[in-house]
Design a protein around this motif. Sequence first.
Motif, PDB file in Angstrom:
ATOM      1  N   TYR A  75       4.360   2.049  -4.622  1.00  0.00           N
ATOM      2  CA  TYR A  75       3.193   2.191  -3.752  1.00  0.00           C
ATOM      3  C   TYR A  75       2.053   1.333  -4.299  1.00  0.00           C
ATOM      4  CZ  TYR A  75       5.272   6.423  -1.696  1.00  0.00           C
ATOM      5  OH  TYR A  75       6.096   7.316  -1.050  1.00  0.00           O
ATOM      6  N   ALA A  76       1.089   1.049  -3.435  1.00  0.00           N
ATOM      7  CA  ALA A  76      -0.166   0.430  -3.859  1.00  0.00           C
ATOM      8  C   ALA A  76      -1.283   1.408  -3.538  1.00  0.00           C
ATOM      9  CB  ALA A  76      -0.396  -0.887  -3.125  1.00  0.00           C
ATOM     10  N   ALA A  77      -2.263   1.518  -4.434  1.00  0.00           N
ATOM     11  CA  ALA A  77      -3.368   2.449  -4.232  1.00  0.00           C
ATOM     12  C   ALA A  77      -4.657   1.857  -4.796  1.00  0.00           C
ATOM     13  CB  ALA A  77      -3.080   3.791  -4.906  1.00  0.00           C
ATOM     14  N   ARG A  91      -2.087  -1.139 -13.538  1.00  0.00           N
ATOM     15  CA  ARG A  91      -3.297  -1.666 -12.884  1.00  0.00           C
ATOM     16  C   ARG A  91      -3.088  -3.138 -12.564  1.00  0.00           C
ATOM     17  NH1 ARG A  91      -8.162  -1.802 -16.592  1.00  0.00           N
ATOM     18  NH2 ARG A  91      -7.646  -4.005 -16.812  1.00  0.00           N
ATOM     19  N   GLU A  92      -3.394  -3.500 -11.329  1.00  0.00           N
ATOM     20  CA  GLU A  92      -3.215  -4.886 -10.895  1.00  0.00           C
ATOM     21  C   GLU A  92      -4.542  -5.625 -10.776  1.00  0.00           C
ATOM     22  OE1 GLU A  92      -1.746  -6.435  -6.711  1.00  0.00           O
ATOM     23  OE2 GLU A  92      -0.026  -5.901  -7.968  1.00  0.00           O
ATOM     24  N   ARG A  93      -5.595  -4.897 -10.484  1.00  0.00           N
ATOM     25  CA  ARG A  93      -6.902  -5.532 -10.266  1.00  0.00           C
ATOM     26  C   ARG A  93      -8.007  -4.533 -10.543  1.00  0.00           C
ATOM     27  NH1 ARG A  93      -8.371  -8.184  -4.370  1.00  0.00           N
ATOM     28  NH2 ARG A  93     -10.499  -8.864  -4.804  1.00  0.00           N
ATOM     29  N   LEU A 120     -13.561   0.149  -9.146  1.00  0.00           N
ATOM     30  CA  LEU A 120     -12.394   0.528  -8.363  1.00  0.00           C
ATOM     31  C   LEU A 120     -11.202  -0.257  -8.891  1.00  0.00           C
ATOM     32  CD1 LEU A 120     -13.723   0.609  -4.668  1.00  0.00           C
ATOM     33  CD2 LEU A 120     -13.473   2.517  -6.260  1.00  0.00           C
ATOM     34  N   SER A 121     -10.057   0.390  -8.966  1.00  0.00           N
ATOM     35  CA  SER A 121      -8.842  -0.242  -9.478  1.00  0.00           C
ATOM     36  C   SER A 121      -7.774  -0.285  -8.399  1.00  0.00           C
ATOM     37  CB  SER A 121      -8.295   0.529 -10.687  1.00  0.00           C
ATOM     38  OG  SER A 121      -9.213   0.558 -11.755  1.00  0.00           O
ATOM     39  N   LEU A 122      -7.139  -1.440  -8.258  1.00  0.00           N
ATOM     40  CA  LEU A 122      -5.945  -1.556  -7.421  1.00  0.00           C
ATOM     41  C   LEU A 122      -4.743  -1.360  -8.333  1.00  0.00           C
ATOM     42  CD1 LEU A 122      -4.447  -2.272  -4.771  1.00  0.00           C
ATOM     43  CD2 LEU A 122      -4.588  -4.682  -5.470  1.00  0.00           C
ATOM     44  N   ALA A 123      -3.909  -0.378  -8.008  1.00  0.00           N
ATOM     45  CA  ALA A 123      -2.780  -0.035  -8.879  1.00  0.00           C
ATOM     46  C   ALA A 123      -1.461  -0.120  -8.131  1.00  0.00           C
ATOM     47  CB  ALA A 123      -2.964   1.378  -9.426  1.00  0.00           C
ATOM     48  N   GLN A 124      -0.415  -0.485  -8.863  1.00  0.00           N
ATOM     49  CA  GLN A 124       0.950  -0.341  -8.387  1.00  0.00           C
ATOM     50  C   GLN A 124       1.473   0.973  -8.953  1.00  0.00           C
ATOM     51  OE1 GLN A 124       2.174  -2.304  -6.114  1.00  0.00           O
ATOM     52  NE2 GLN A 124       0.358  -3.639  -6.241  1.00  0.00           N
ATOM     53  N   VAL A 125       2.040   1.810  -8.094  1.00  0.00           N
ATOM     54  CA  VAL A 125       2.393   3.172  -8.474  1.00  0.00           C
ATOM     55  C   VAL A 125       3.892   3.397  -8.254  1.00  0.00           C
ATOM     56  CG1 VAL A 125       1.831   5.602  -8.158  1.00  0.00           C
ATOM     57  CG2 VAL A 125       0.092   3.859  -7.694  1.00  0.00           C
ATOM     58  N   PHE A 126       4.523   4.060  -9.235  1.00  0.00           N
ATOM     59  CA  PHE A 126       5.975   4.258  -9.204  1.00  0.00           C
ATOM     60  C   PHE A 126       6.299   5.743  -9.410  1.00  0.00           C
ATOM     61  CE2 PHE A 126       4.668   0.282 -11.112  1.00  0.00           C
ATOM     62  CZ  PHE A 126       5.334  -0.675 -10.351  1.00  0.00           C
ATOM     63  N   PRO A 127       6.351   6.527  -8.327  1.00  0.00           N
ATOM     64  CA  PRO A 127       6.678   7.949  -8.483  1.00  0.00           C
ATOM     65  C   PRO A 127       8.164   8.140  -8.770  1.00  0.00           C
ATOM     66  CG  PRO A 127       6.464   7.390  -6.163  1.00  0.00           C
ATOM     67  CD  PRO A 127       6.118   6.147  -6.930  1.00  0.00           C
ATOM     68  N   HIS A 150      -0.419   2.961   0.112  1.00  0.00           N
ATOM     69  CA  HIS A 150       0.534   2.219   0.940  1.00  0.00           C
ATOM     70  C   HIS A 150       1.884   2.145   0.235  1.00  0.00           C
ATOM     71  CE1 HIS A 150       1.988  -0.913   3.676  1.00  0.00           C
ATOM     72  NE2 HIS A 150       2.297  -1.673   2.634  1.00  0.00           N
ATOM     73  N   ALA A 151       2.947   2.552   0.938  1.00  0.00           N
ATOM     74  CA  ALA A 151       4.308   2.445   0.402  1.00  0.00           C
ATOM     75  C   ALA A 151       4.756   0.991   0.535  1.00  0.00           C
ATOM     76  CB  ALA A 151       5.253   3.370   1.162  1.00  0.00           C
ATOM     77  N   SER A 152       4.754   0.263  -0.572  1.00  0.00           N
ATOM     78  CA  SER A 152       4.942  -1.185  -0.510  1.00  0.00           C
ATOM     79  C   SER A 152       6.385  -1.648  -0.709  1.00  0.00           C
ATOM     80  CB  SER A 152       4.049  -1.861  -1.556  1.00  0.00           C
ATOM     81  OG  SER A 152       4.306  -1.339  -2.852  1.00  0.00           O
ATOM     82  N   LYS A 153       7.224  -0.809  -1.328  1.00  0.00           N
ATOM     83  CA  LYS A 153       8.584  -1.269  -1.643  1.00  0.00           C
ATOM     84  C   LYS A 153       9.536  -0.078  -1.729  1.00  0.00           C
ATOM     85  CE  LYS A 153      10.740  -4.545  -4.893  1.00  0.00           C
ATOM     86  NZ  LYS A 153      10.461  -5.383  -6.090  1.00  0.00           N
ATOM     87  N   LEU A 154      10.758  -0.289  -1.244  1.00  0.00           N
ATOM     88  CA  LEU A 154      11.764   0.781  -1.251  1.00  0.00           C
ATOM     89  C   LEU A 154      13.135   0.152  -1.477  1.00  0.00           C
ATOM     90  CD1 LEU A 154      12.040   3.908  -0.682  1.00  0.00           C
ATOM     91  CD2 LEU A 154      12.660   3.261   1.648  1.00  0.00           C
TER      92      LEU A 154
END
Length: 238
Positions: free
Chosen positions: A96-98, A132-134, A150-157, A203-207
Amino acid sequence: MRTLLFSEIMDIPTIYKDEHLIVVNKPVDLPVHKNDFMPNDAPYLTKLIGNEYDQWVHNVHRLDSKTSGVIVLAFSKEVAHELALQFERKEVDKQYAAIVLGELPEEGVFDEKVVVKKKSKFKKNALTRYKRERLVQTNISYKEHTNVCLSLAQVFPETGRWHQIRQHFAKNRHDIVGDSHHGDFTLNKLITAEWGFRRLMLHASKLSFTHPVSGERLTFEADLPGDFDQLLQVVAAK
């Protein structure tokens, strides 16, 4: 005059489709399936896709109505069951991206229990990794906060609990922007009043999963919505 398809009306981009399953980029604020609080004529994803292809559609995994992005649906009970087992066995890779409040560490993990459903006190273990991406410094100040980041993160549940990502970030004071249930309500109001952004910035960015029939490992992606980058641009301190 050609009759518009439901996916065109609701802007539901199809990423992949075969006779067994379909992968789409779900729009924000569209429920995946019907619930008891919706009016009878309310749109929801399985209904729209089912009407478009004139066949029954089965949801396989959770994606909150307020979350956009990649989701897989099945055209049969058997395929839905096999896909659901992959989620249960943690054989599916989710990304996900958040956009979250504060200066998020470059990478980390939240390994804490979360409540299993709304208005419940029962909790289960949940694990969420992130990178953290940005990082953006803003001019936003309120209460005890001054010029927040504010941080843009890639998230991996790695588990799939109810609102898991939203709960984990909120519990650690990195509320997801636009989260009206667990988040920072004052920050959300400020951003809406000043710049008009209302959506949950998740946002669910990859599956990635294994096709239940062919056995092929498949990976699907949905580009980051434009309003993510727009938000980070307009709030950036000049």
